[in-house]
Design an enzyme around this catalytic site. Structure first.
Site, mmCIF file in Angstrom:
data_model
loop_
_atom_site.group_PDB
_atom_site.id
_atom_site.type_symbol
_atom_site.label_atom_id
_atom_site.label_comp_id
_atom_site.label_asym_id
_atom_site.label_seq_id
_atom_site.Cartn_x
_atom_site.Cartn_y
_atom_site.Cartn_z
ATOM 1 N N ASP A 54 -29.645 39.620 51.434
ATOM 2 C CA ASP A 54 -30.903 38.915 51.141
ATOM 3 C C ASP A 54 -31.983 39.994 51.217
ATOM 4 O O ASP A 54 -32.595 40.210 52.254
ATOM 5 C CB ASP A 54 -31.098 37.805 52.187
ATOM 6 C CG ASP A 54 -32.289 36.929 51.857
ATOM 7 O OD1 ASP A 54 -32.530 36.668 50.672
ATOM 8 O OD2 ASP A 54 -32.986 36.498 52.796
ATOM 9 N N PRO B 112 -36.104 36.913 59.400
ATOM 10 C CA PRO B 112 -36.135 36.360 60.754
ATOM 11 C C PRO B 112 -34.912 35.543 61.161
ATOM 12 O O PRO B 112 -34.851 35.043 62.276
ATOM 13 C CB PRO B 112 -37.382 35.470 60.725
ATOM 14 C CG PRO B 112 -37.518 35.058 59.308
ATOM 15 C CD PRO B 112 -37.013 36.195 58.479
ATOM 16 N N CYS C 117 -36.518 36.616 46.954
ATOM 17 C CA CYS C 117 -37.454 35.501 46.760
ATOM 18 C C CYS C 117 -38.585 35.924 45.827
ATOM 19 O O CYS C 117 -39.743 35.596 46.052
ATOM 20 C CB CYS C 117 -37.960 34.974 48.088
ATOM 21 S SG CYS C 117 -38.627 36.234 49.156
HETATM 22 C C1 SAM Z 1 -35.987 38.870 52.605
HETATM 23 S S1 SAM Z 1 -36.025 39.480 54.198
HETATM 24 C C2 SAM Z 1 -34.624 38.699 54.928
HETATM 25 C C3 SAM Z 1 -34.798 37.237 55.267
HETATM 26 C C4 SAM Z 1 -33.639 36.674 56.053
HETATM 27 N N1 SAM Z 1 -32.383 36.879 55.381
HETATM 28 C C5 SAM Z 1 -33.809 35.203 56.357
HETATM 29 O O1 SAM Z 1 -33.245 34.375 55.649
HETATM 30 O O2 SAM Z 1 -34.511 34.872 57.327
HETATM 31 C C6 SAM Z 1 -35.463 41.127 54.020
HETATM 32 C C7 SAM Z 1 -35.333 41.878 55.316
HETATM 33 O O3 SAM Z 1 -34.739 43.153 55.044
HETATM 34 C C8 SAM Z 1 -35.227 44.068 56.003
HETATM 35 N N2 SAM Z 1 -34.936 45.434 55.547
HETATM 36 C C9 SAM Z 1 -35.715 46.288 54.839
HETATM 37 N N3 SAM Z 1 -35.095 47.456 54.642
HETATM 38 C C10 SAM Z 1 -33.868 47.364 55.221
HETATM 39 C C11 SAM Z 1 -32.760 48.246 55.364
HETATM 40 N N4 SAM Z 1 -32.783 49.485 54.863
HETATM 41 N N5 SAM Z 1 -31.680 47.796 56.038
HETATM 42 C C12 SAM Z 1 -31.628 46.551 56.543
HETATM 43 N N6 SAM Z 1 -32.659 45.670 56.460
HETATM 44 C C13 SAM Z 1 -33.764 46.079 55.800
HETATM 45 C C14 SAM Z 1 -36.703 43.704 56.069
HETATM 46 O O4 SAM Z 1 -37.293 44.217 57.255
HETATM 47 C C15 SAM Z 1 -36.656 42.184 56.018
HETATM 48 O O5 SAM Z 1 -36.632 41.634 57.299
#
Ligand code: SAM
Length: 340
Positions: free
Chosen positions: A211, A142, A265
């Protein structure tokens, strides 16, 4: 089915622990962490012990709140002790559990603070962003880490990317509620598959934050739908492949000499150390960067578990230091392979 097992919460509606997930974690983490897992499990299953850090927004500085936090016994994370700590980033922690209320967004007013797990700042700090650099936050929604990056420096270009369209909207909203308009103009928000960005934007970035999507231990433990939880668990073994694909793409998008930080995480070794070992074994141009100094500097606030890696840290939740889980690894790209 939810078990009658109740999380030890002071809230009226206690969150319920999903037994399927707890049993699954129990098997894996008691092997990987040994006796340490007992304390970690106790914290993870007791939301009443959880702590929340307060990251102040330098673009709408809350002077009154800062005074109040001091009076309440909060202290600042890292102040002065970490070399290269960006003075513009102020994050307050308390050693006792609990949280101040989150802030409502008011149209026309930037939010003054962001509540977060203090360990989420470690990947941001490890990146050591400098003014003018080009940075990509590959999996950004987010938006907590994008907001934190902008507290550290003014990048020349920041791309915040998120593949999931609902979460992409959430990311946009977060950025709009913390960042002033002139700065928004140096930010590009994209909704792309991170696995393809390396081919689309080769060697474009100085700094790269991955991340990654992972088994988010805290939130999985409180899954309200145990059928969905079982499904997640059975899909879990596919996550390392996705994480490796995202890293390969990120490496392509990084310029020679550029820095990549990978974070998750989860406590899972398969998604942390094993992913980074695979990347180091398969990319002779990627060098581990020693970040043990960060752990030494903040051992008063965080508890770390051994990772067997100089370039990787694992924050584990502990009593009075209920931060994490958070794995952080730092790598440097030494030369271009020129294969694109
Ligand atoms: C751990 S969360 C990120 C949290 C964010 N960095 C923060 O600090 O608020 C990982 C994110 O990666 C996204 N995600 C999943 N597959 C992905 C892809 N192929 N390319 C880019 N983002 C992706 C997910 O939808 C999710 O929102």
């Amino acid at each position: 089915m939810l078990t009658p097992l109740k999380a030890k919460s002071e809230g009226k509606l206690a969150k319920q622990i999903c037994k399927v997930v707890l049993d699954h974690f129990e098997k894996q983490y008691s092997k990987e962490l040994g006796d340490t897992w007992n304390t970690v499990r106790e914290i993870l299953t007791s939301p009443s012990c959880w702590q929340y850090a307060v990251l102040l927004n330098r673009f709408n500085y809350p002077f009154e709140l800062e005074k109040d936090l001091h009076l309440k016994g909060y202290h600042t994370l890292f102040q002065e002790s970490l070399p290269n700590y960006p003075k513009s980033m102020k994050c307050y922690l308390s050693r006792t559990p609990g949280r101040i209320p989150s802030e409502r967004h008011q149209v026309g007013n930037l939010k003054k603070y962001y509540l977060l797990n203090a360990a989420s700042l470690l990947p941001v700090l490890a990146l050591e962003l400098r003014d003018g650099e080009k940075v990509l936050d590959l999996c950004a929604a987010p938006g907590g880490k994008s907001i934190a990056l902008l507290q550290c420096a003014c990048p020349g270009y920041l791309q915040c990317n998120e593949y999931d369209s609902l979460r992409f909207r959430w990311l946009r909203q977060t950025l709009e509620s913390f960042i002033p308009q002139p700065l928004i103009n140096v930010i590009k928000v994209s909704e792309l598959d991170g696995r393809k960005m390396g081919d689309a934007q080769p060697e474009m970035f100085d700094k790269m934050l991955v991340d990654a999507p992972c088994s988010n231990d805290r939130s999985w433990l409180f899954s309200s739908d145990s059928q969905k939880a079982s499904c997640r668990i059975s899909q879990r073994r596919k996550l390392p492949l996705l994480q490796i694909e995202l890293l390969r793409s990120a490496i392509k998008a990084l310029r020679p000499g550029g820095i990549l930080v990978y974070s998750t995480c989860t406590l899972s070794k398969a998604e942390n150390q094993d992913v980074i070992s695979e990347i180091l074994n398969s990319h002779s141009n990627m060098m581990p960067v020693d970040i043990k100094g960060i752990a030494r500097t903040c051992s008063q606030d965080f508890t770390f578990a051994p990772t067997g890696q100089e370039c990787g840290l694992l924050v584990i939740p502990d009593k009075g230091k209920a931060w994490g889980p958070m794995y952080v690894a730092k790598l440097k790209k030494s030369w271009s392979t020129g294969k694109w």
